[in-house]
Design a protein around this motif. Structure first.
Motif, mmCIF file in Angstrom:
data_model
loop_
_atom_site.group_PDB
_atom_site.id
_atom_site.type_symbol
_atom_site.label_atom_id
_atom_site.label_comp_id
_atom_site.label_asym_id
_atom_site.label_seq_id
_atom_site.Cartn_x
_atom_site.Cartn_y
_atom_site.Cartn_z
ATOM 1 N N LEU A 29 -28.345 31.030 27.284
ATOM 2 C CA LEU A 29 -29.554 31.020 26.471
ATOM 3 C C LEU A 29 -30.256 29.663 26.559
ATOM 4 C CD1 LEU A 29 -31.181 32.879 24.673
ATOM 5 C CD2 LEU A 29 -29.786 32.167 22.752
ATOM 6 N N ALA A 30 -29.488 28.586 26.554
ATOM 7 C CA ALA A 30 -30.076 27.247 26.685
ATOM 8 C C ALA A 30 -30.766 27.096 28.037
ATOM 9 C CB ALA A 30 -29.001 26.177 26.504
ATOM 10 N N ARG A 31 -30.157 27.609 29.104
ATOM 11 C CA ARG A 31 -30.788 27.541 30.425
ATOM 12 C C ARG A 31 -32.082 28.356 30.462
ATOM 13 N NH1 ARG A 31 -25.614 26.870 31.917
ATOM 14 N NH2 ARG A 31 -25.004 29.040 32.131
ATOM 15 N N GLU A 32 -32.092 29.509 29.820
ATOM 16 C CA GLU A 32 -33.306 30.321 29.782
ATOM 17 C C GLU A 32 -34.428 29.614 29.035
ATOM 18 O OE1 GLU A 32 -32.893 34.293 28.358
ATOM 19 O OE2 GLU A 32 -31.294 34.765 29.767
ATOM 20 N N LEU A 33 -34.085 28.927 27.958
ATOM 21 C CA LEU A 33 -35.108 28.237 27.180
ATOM 22 C C LEU A 33 -35.619 26.985 27.890
ATOM 23 C CD1 LEU A 33 -33.618 28.584 23.602
ATOM 24 C CD2 LEU A 33 -35.548 29.837 24.566
ATOM 25 N N GLU A 34 -34.774 26.344 28.688
ATOM 26 C CA GLU A 34 -35.209 25.170 29.444
ATOM 27 C C GLU A 34 -36.192 25.546 30.541
ATOM 28 O OE1 GLU A 34 -31.479 23.549 30.692
ATOM 29 O OE2 GLU A 34 -31.397 22.166 29.003
#
Length: 148
Positions: A29-34
């Motif tokens: 999820l963090a990678r998607e938001l970045e």
């Protein structure tokens, strides 16, 4: 002579399945938001895509992303009065209609992804409180401060 390539597996501590799933999900999820825009446009209807297109046009400021994480945590806990209160209190944090649109899209993305995980990982017995803690982990990953 012993092959030592896989010795690290013996040294790893056991980790419950739920904790492992939540940790991996937080990383994804963090990678998607970045990476902006996140791949949420495939699950948003055409009507909503047109309505909130300004929010997907450019990456929101970090303050907007933090605000979206706050709102999503309250939404997952079903604290709807708290959501309304935070939106009223935090309206000054949004500097443009595009930021309001991106806030809406981010909150929807976060809550839909979390509830989708809860539904798909039935055997892990993930609770809403676990998802809120996982969003804390996402925030730590996104806004990691390094010194030195």
């Amino acid at each position: 002579m012993r092959d030592r390539r896989f010795d690290f597996l013996y040294e790893r501590e056991k980790q419950p399945v739920k904790a492992y799933v939540l940790e991996r999900f937080a990383g994804e999820l963090a990678r998607e938001l970045e990476a902006w825009p996140p791949p949420f446009l495939d699950w948003v209807s055409e009507e909503l895509r047109a309505r909130w297109a300004a929010g997907a046009a450019e990456r929101p400021r970090d303050d907007v992303l933090r605000f979206a994480l706050e709102i999503a945590r309250q939404d997952l806990l079903r604290d709807f009065e708290g959501v309304e209160r935070r939106l009223a209190e935090g309206a000054h944090r949004l500097q443009s209609p595009a930021e309001a649109a991106s806030l809406h899209l981010l909150v929807r993305l976060l809550t839909e992804k979390c509830l989708g995980l809860k539904e798909h990982a039935e055997g892990a017995r993930i609770r809403r409180e676990d998802l809120v803690a996982m969003l804390d982990d996402v925030e730590r990953r996104l806004f990691r401060v390094t010194l030195g």
